[in-house]
Design a protein around this motif. Structure first.
Motif, PDB file in Angstrom:
ATOM      1  N   ILE A   1     -16.129   3.052  26.358  1.00  0.00           N
ATOM      2  CA  ILE A   1     -16.467   1.631  26.348  1.00  0.00           C
ATOM      3  C   ILE A   1     -17.780   1.403  25.600  1.00  0.00           C
ATOM      4  O   ILE A   1     -17.934   0.452  24.843  1.00  0.00           O
ATOM      5  CB  ILE A   1     -16.565   1.096  27.794  1.00  0.00           C
ATOM      6  CG1 ILE A   1     -15.190   1.197  28.472  1.00  0.00           C
ATOM      7  CG2 ILE A   1     -17.054  -0.347  27.807  1.00  0.00           C
ATOM      8  CD1 ILE A   1     -15.201   0.743  29.918  1.00  0.00           C
ATOM      9  N   SER A   2     -18.761   2.303  25.818  1.00  0.00           N
ATOM     10  CA  SER A   2     -20.054   2.140  25.156  1.00  0.00           C
ATOM     11  C   SER A   2     -19.901   2.229  23.642  1.00  0.00           C
ATOM     12  O   SER A   2     -20.546   1.487  22.908  1.00  0.00           O
ATOM     13  CB  SER A   2     -21.027   3.212  25.659  1.00  0.00           C
ATOM     14  OG  SER A   2     -20.513   4.512  25.405  1.00  0.00           O
ATOM     15  N   SER A   3     -19.040   3.131  23.167  1.00  0.00           N
ATOM     16  CA  SER A   3     -18.814   3.248  21.727  1.00  0.00           C
ATOM     17  C   SER A   3     -18.152   1.995  21.183  1.00  0.00           C
ATOM     18  O   SER A   3     -18.496   1.518  20.100  1.00  0.00           O
ATOM     19  CB  SER A   3     -17.955   4.483  21.426  1.00  0.00           C
ATOM     20  OG  SER A   3     -18.608   5.662  21.826  1.00  0.00           O
ATOM     21  N   SER A   4     -17.203   1.455  21.931  1.00  0.00           N
ATOM     22  CA  SER A   4     -16.531   0.230  21.493  1.00  0.00           C
ATOM     23  C   SER A   4     -17.512  -0.923  21.407  1.00  0.00           C
ATOM     24  O   SER A   4     -17.489  -1.707  20.444  1.00  0.00           O
ATOM     25  CB  SER A   4     -15.394  -0.121  22.466  1.00  0.00           C
ATOM     26  OG  SER A   4     -14.444   0.911  22.525  1.00  0.00           O
ATOM     27  N   LYS A   5     -18.372  -1.046  22.393  1.00  0.00           N
ATOM     28  CA  LYS A   5     -19.370  -2.112  22.379  1.00  0.00           C
ATOM     29  C   LYS A   5     -20.339  -1.929  21.226  1.00  0.00           C
ATOM     30  O   LYS A   5     -20.747  -2.892  20.587  1.00  0.00           O
ATOM     31  CB  LYS A   5     -20.122  -2.147  23.713  1.00  0.00           C
ATOM     32  CG  LYS A   5     -19.310  -2.686  24.882  1.00  0.00           C
ATOM     33  CD  LYS A   5     -20.164  -2.764  26.125  1.00  0.00           C
ATOM     34  CE  LYS A   5     -19.376  -3.366  27.284  1.00  0.00           C
ATOM     35  NZ  LYS A   5     -20.190  -3.448  28.517  1.00  0.00           N
ATOM     36  N   LYS A   6     -20.700  -0.668  20.959  1.00  0.00           N
ATOM     37  CA  LYS A   6     -21.631  -0.397  19.876  1.00  0.00           C
ATOM     38  C   LYS A   6     -21.035  -0.827  18.534  1.00  0.00           C
ATOM     39  O   LYS A   6     -21.691  -1.481  17.725  1.00  0.00           O
ATOM     40  CB  LYS A   6     -21.976   1.093  19.849  1.00  0.00           C
ATOM     41  CG  LYS A   6     -22.934   1.494  18.735  1.00  0.00           C
ATOM     42  CD  LYS A   6     -23.402   2.918  18.908  1.00  0.00           C
ATOM     43  CE  LYS A   6     -22.269   3.890  18.670  1.00  0.00           C
ATOM     44  NZ  LYS A   6     -22.747   5.304  18.741  1.00  0.00           N
ATOM     45  N   ILE A   7     -19.772  -0.466  18.310  1.00  0.00           N
ATOM     46  CA  ILE A   7     -19.110  -0.830  17.063  1.00  0.00           C
ATOM     47  C   ILE A   7     -18.979  -2.341  16.946  1.00  0.00           C
ATOM     48  O   ILE A   7     -19.188  -2.930  15.875  1.00  0.00           O
ATOM     49  CB  ILE A   7     -17.728  -0.149  16.974  1.00  0.00           C
ATOM     50  CG1 ILE A   7     -17.898   1.365  16.867  1.00  0.00           C
ATOM     51  CG2 ILE A   7     -16.947  -0.676  15.776  1.00  0.00           C
ATOM     52  CD1 ILE A   7     -16.598   2.138  16.931  1.00  0.00           C
ATOM     53  N   THR A   8     -18.638  -3.014  18.053  1.00  0.00           N
ATOM     54  CA  THR A   8     -18.499  -4.467  18.049  1.00  0.00           C
ATOM     55  C   THR A   8     -19.818  -5.152  17.721  1.00  0.00           C
ATOM     56  O   THR A   8     -19.870  -6.115  16.944  1.00  0.00           O
ATOM     57  CB  THR A   8     -17.983  -4.957  19.418  1.00  0.00           C
ATOM     58  OG1 THR A   8     -16.736  -4.339  19.704  1.00  0.00           O
ATOM     59  CG2 THR A   8     -17.806  -6.471  19.408  1.00  0.00           C
ATOM     60  N   LYS A   9     -20.913  -4.637  18.298  1.00  0.00           N
ATOM     61  CA  LYS A   9     -22.228  -5.224  18.029  1.00  0.00           C
ATOM     62  C   LYS A   9     -22.644  -5.008  16.578  1.00  0.00           C
ATOM     63  O   LYS A   9     -23.219  -5.899  15.948  1.00  0.00           O
ATOM     64  CB  LYS A   9     -23.270  -4.620  18.980  1.00  0.00           C
ATOM     65  CG  LYS A   9     -23.140  -5.095  20.425  1.00  0.00           C
ATOM     66  CD  LYS A   9     -24.231  -4.498  21.289  1.00  0.00           C
ATOM     67  CE  LYS A   9     -24.128  -5.014  22.717  1.00  0.00           C
ATOM     68  NZ  LYS A   9     -25.184  -4.438  23.599  1.00  0.00           N
ATOM     69  N   ILE A  10     -22.357  -3.818  16.054  1.00  0.00           N
ATOM     70  CA  ILE A  10     -22.697  -3.549  14.653  1.00  0.00           C
ATOM     71  C   ILE A  10     -21.901  -4.464  13.732  1.00  0.00           C
ATOM     72  O   ILE A  10     -22.446  -5.031  12.770  1.00  0.00           O
ATOM     73  CB  ILE A  10     -22.430  -2.070  14.309  1.00  0.00           C
ATOM     74  CG1 ILE A  10     -23.377  -1.166  15.089  1.00  0.00           C
ATOM     75  CG2 ILE A  10     -22.584  -1.827  12.811  1.00  0.00           C
ATOM     76  CD1 ILE A  10     -23.102   0.315  14.924  1.00  0.00           C
TER      77      ILE A  10
END
Length: 249
Positions: A3-12
């Motif tokens: 989930i953290s990776s998904s959020k990171k990609i979404t924020k980027i």
């Protein structure tokens, strides 16, 4: 993927999209390209109306400006990746987003989000204008053919933009990237098209959207043209990411 990776990609992705949307040059380029397309569509339509009635193809005339139209999308792609180097913002970007591979990939994805609807609207405007002016004299077309043509034109302009953005990321300077790409698309390629194979980006991409005449068979199918241009684009993006991760800002 966590989930953290998904959020990171979404924020980027969101950050890259915000940067592109807030860049005035992006909108000036798109507006200028739209106006240029209408001017060229009017010129080609006028020339078509002066030709033999009943022998003109609305799609061919409506897309006749594509050869010139691509210049605006080349500028769009180069501006998207070179603007941060020109302004010095790249250092802030890499400080906030140290994951260079994700960041550059997200920039290309954000650029595609902006380019796809813009390319569709601009390409459709030329065909619509030609149809309105020549519907009584030109050869008609089936709706399925028009949709396929518009999808192909949108895809070609989008992939050309992404390829240009990758080269801009490689060179990191607007002027050299513009000279290189515009020189290839408008000088080298037209002069050498009869000697080179049909597997270069602009030549293969041409078959993505240009319908074949009744007495002519295209060398490549739209799917083949799409695959070849997509392969060129992915190769340049991959090379740009490799260099981007290995060198200083």
């Amino acid at each position: 993927m966590s989930i953290s990776s998904s959020k990171k990609i979404t924020k980027i992705l969101g950050a890259e999209l915000d940067k592109l949307v807030s860049l005035p040059l992006i909108w000036l380029t798109l507006i200028g390209t739209f106006i240029l397309n209408l001017v060229l569509a009017a010129a080609f339509t006028s020339a078509g109306l002066q030709g033999a009635a009943g022998t003109q193809s609305i799609l061919n005339i409506g897309l006749a400006s594509m050869g010139y139209l691509q210049a605006g999308f080349i500028i769009l792609g180069i501006s998207a990746t070179c603007s941060e180097y020109t302004s010095g913002q790249i250092r802030t970007t890499l400080t906030v987003i140290p994951w260079r591979g994700f960041q550059l990939s997200a920039k290309h994805l954000a650029l595609a989000v902006i380019t796809i609807p813009a390319a569709f609207i601009i390409a459709a405007s030329g065909i619509l204008y030609t149809f309105m002016m020549m519907r009584d004299t030109a050869v008609g077309f089936e709706i399925d053919t028009m949709i396929e043509t518009l999808v192909g034109a949108t895809g070609y302009l989008t992939l050309t933009t992404l390829l240009s953005a990758a080269i801009g990321a490689l060179l990191r300077r607007t002027t050299p990237a513009l000279v290189m790409l515009l020189g290839y698309y408008f000088i080298i390629s037209p002069l050498s098209r009869d000697f080179l194979p049909n597997y270069f980006p602009d030549t293969a991409g041409y078959y993505m959207y240009m319908p074949a005449s009744n007495d002519e068979i295209n060398v490549l199918t739209p799917m083949q043209g799409t695959g070849i241009l997509m392969l060129w684009t992915l190769i340049f993006i991959k090379v740009a990411i490799i260099f981007y991760r290995q060198r200083d800002a």
